[in-house]
Write a protein that holds these residues in place. Sequence first.
Motif, PDB file in Angstrom:
ATOM      1  N   MET A  32      83.303  20.360  47.116  1.00 18.11           N
ATOM      2  CA  MET A  32      83.690  18.988  46.778  1.00 18.11           C
ATOM      3  C   MET A  32      84.269  18.939  45.368  1.00 18.11           C
ATOM      4  N   GLY A  33      83.639  19.641  44.431  1.00 17.24           N
ATOM      5  CA  GLY A  33      84.134  19.684  43.056  1.00 17.24           C
ATOM      6  C   GLY A  33      85.536  20.261  42.975  1.00 17.24           C
ATOM      7  N   ASP A  34      85.797  21.309  43.758  1.00 22.38           N
ATOM      8  CA  ASP A  34      87.134  21.893  43.790  1.00 22.38           C
ATOM      9  C   ASP A  34      88.162  20.883  44.298  1.00 22.38           C
ATOM     10  N   SER A  35      87.786  20.109  45.303  1.00 19.83           N
ATOM     11  CA  SER A  35      88.686  19.076  45.827  1.00 19.83           C
ATOM     12  C   SER A  35      88.961  18.001  44.784  1.00 19.83           C
ATOM     13  N   PHE A  36      87.925  17.620  44.025  1.00 16.68           N
ATOM     14  CA  PHE A  36      88.115  16.604  42.988  1.00 16.68           C
ATOM     15  C   PHE A  36      89.049  17.123  41.897  1.00 16.68           C
ATOM     16  N   GLN A  37      88.938  18.414  41.569  1.00 17.54           N
ATOM     17  CA  GLN A  37      89.821  19.005  40.564  1.00 17.54           C
ATOM     18  C   GLN A  37      91.276  18.943  41.012  1.00 17.54           C
ATOM     19  N   ASP A  38      91.503  19.027  42.330  1.00 18.25           N
ATOM     20  CA  ASP A  38      92.855  18.973  42.885  1.00 18.25           C
ATOM     21  C   ASP A  38      93.310  17.548  43.184  1.00 18.25           C
ATOM     22  N   ASP A  39      92.538  16.556  42.745  1.00 18.00           N
ATOM     23  CA  ASP A  39      92.825  15.132  42.982  1.00 18.00           C
ATOM     24  C   ASP A  39      92.802  14.759  44.460  1.00 18.00           C
ATOM     25  N   ASP A  40      92.031  15.472  45.265  1.00 15.98           N
ATOM     26  CA  ASP A  40      91.893  15.155  46.682  1.00 15.98           C
ATOM     27  C   ASP A  40      90.633  14.324  46.899  1.00 15.98           C
ATOM     28  N   GLU A  51      86.407   9.707  45.728  1.00 21.10           N
ATOM     29  CA  GLU A  51      87.766   9.938  45.262  1.00 21.10           C
ATOM     30  C   GLU A  51      87.833   9.816  43.749  1.00 21.10           C
ATOM     31  N   VAL A  52      88.812  10.502  43.182  1.00 17.70           N
ATOM     32  CA  VAL A  52      89.042  10.463  41.746  1.00 17.70           C
ATOM     33  C   VAL A  52      90.092   9.401  41.474  1.00 17.70           C
ATOM     34  N   LYS A  53      89.764   8.472  40.567  1.00 15.99           N
ATOM     35  CA  LYS A  53      90.709   7.425  40.191  1.00 15.99           C
ATOM     36  C   LYS A  53      90.997   7.519  38.702  1.00 15.99           C
ATOM     37  N   LYS A  54      92.184   7.111  38.336  1.00 14.62           N
ATOM     38  CA  LYS A  54      92.569   7.127  36.935  1.00 14.62           C
ATOM     39  C   LYS A  54      92.392   5.735  36.354  1.00 14.62           C
ATOM     40  N   LYS A  55      91.601   5.643  35.286  1.00 16.29           N
ATOM     41  CA  LYS A  55      91.463   4.381  34.568  1.00 16.29           C
ATOM     42  C   LYS A  55      92.517   4.362  33.470  1.00 16.29           C
ATOM     43  N   LYS A  74      91.300   7.791  31.411  1.00 13.48           N
ATOM     44  CA  LYS A  74      90.372   8.827  31.858  1.00 13.48           C
ATOM     45  C   LYS A  74      90.277   8.825  33.368  1.00 13.48           C
ATOM     46  N   LEU A  75      89.751   9.905  33.900  1.00 10.35           N
ATOM     47  CA  LEU A  75      89.532  10.034  35.335  1.00 10.35           C
ATOM     48  C   LEU A  75      88.064   9.763  35.630  1.00 10.35           C
ATOM     49  N   VAL A  76      87.812   8.993  36.688  1.00 10.62           N
ATOM     50  CA  VAL A  76      86.437   8.681  37.079  1.00 10.62           C
ATOM     51  C   VAL A  76      86.269   8.963  38.571  1.00 10.62           C
ATOM     52  N   LEU A  77      85.064   9.353  38.938  1.00 12.82           N
ATOM     53  CA  LEU A  77      84.746   9.617  40.331  1.00 12.82           C
ATOM     54  C   LEU A  77      84.185   8.339  40.947  1.00 12.82           C
ATOM     55  N   CYS A  78      84.766   7.907  42.054  1.00 10.80           N
ATOM     56  CA  CYS A  78      84.351   6.668  42.717  1.00 10.80           C
ATOM     57  C   CYS A  78      83.847   6.987  44.117  1.00 10.80           C
ATOM     58  N   PHE A  79      82.941   6.154  44.595  1.00  8.04           N
ATOM     59  CA  PHE A  79      82.415   6.302  45.949  1.00  8.04           C
ATOM     60  C   PHE A  79      82.584   4.992  46.684  1.00  8.04           C
ATOM     61  N   LYS A  80      83.121   5.070  47.892  1.00 11.50           N
ATOM     62  CA  LYS A  80      83.266   3.893  48.745  1.00 11.50           C
ATOM     63  C   LYS A  80      82.435   4.159  49.996  1.00 11.50           C
ATOM     64  N   PRO A  81      81.322   3.441  50.164  1.00 17.67           N
ATOM     65  CA  PRO A  81      80.462   3.692  51.325  1.00 17.67           C
ATOM     66  C   PRO A  81      81.101   3.238  52.629  1.00 17.67           C
ATOM     67  N   HIS A  82      80.692   3.870  53.707  1.00 21.97           N
ATOM     68  CA  HIS A  82      81.138   3.513  55.049  1.00 21.97           C
ATOM     69  C   HIS A  82      80.661   2.087  55.345  1.00 21.97           C
ATOM     70  N   ALA A  83      81.430   1.350  56.127  1.00 18.92           N
ATOM     71  CA  ALA A  83      81.109  -0.055  56.429  1.00 18.92           C
ATOM     72  C   ALA A  83      79.717  -0.207  57.042  1.00 18.92           C
ATOM     73  N   ALA A  84      79.314   0.745  57.882  1.00 23.07           N
ATOM     74  CA  ALA A  84      77.992   0.658  58.509  1.00 23.07           C
ATOM     75  C   ALA A  84      76.886   0.750  57.457  1.00 23.07           C
ATOM     76  N   TRP A  85      77.078   1.584  56.428  1.00 24.34           N
ATOM     77  CA  TRP A  85      76.064   1.698  55.364  1.00 24.34           C
ATOM     78  C   TRP A  85      76.023   0.443  54.516  1.00 24.34           C
TER      79      TRP A  85
END
Length: 94
Positions: A32-40, A51-55, A74-85
């Motif tokens: 997961m960290g490798d994916s975040f480094q690649d902006d995925d 997902e990584v977002k740019k502030k 700066k870049l920040v890591l964001c989490f968007k929960p699934h609708a069911a959660w």
Amino acid sequence: MNNKDFISELSRRVGYSMSDTQRLVNNVISAMGDSFQDDDAVQVPNFGQFEVKKKLERIMVNPSTQQRMLVPPKLVLCFKPHAAWKERLKTSNR
């Protein structure tokens, strides 16, 4: 729940040893960290999306001195929960 409790519960559920489970979790987090480094973005089915977002650069005011300061972008890591959660947490009785 701390890391040790999490690994213990996960190993109990999947039937692996604690060391194998710890290695598995470390590999998942590393990938997961490798994916975040690649902006995925990383989507976990039925859980949510990381997902990584740019502030953008902004101006901040220090409340005690009223001094204005420029905060760099700066870049920040964001989490968007699934609708069911989201719904499950809304309806939980706490």
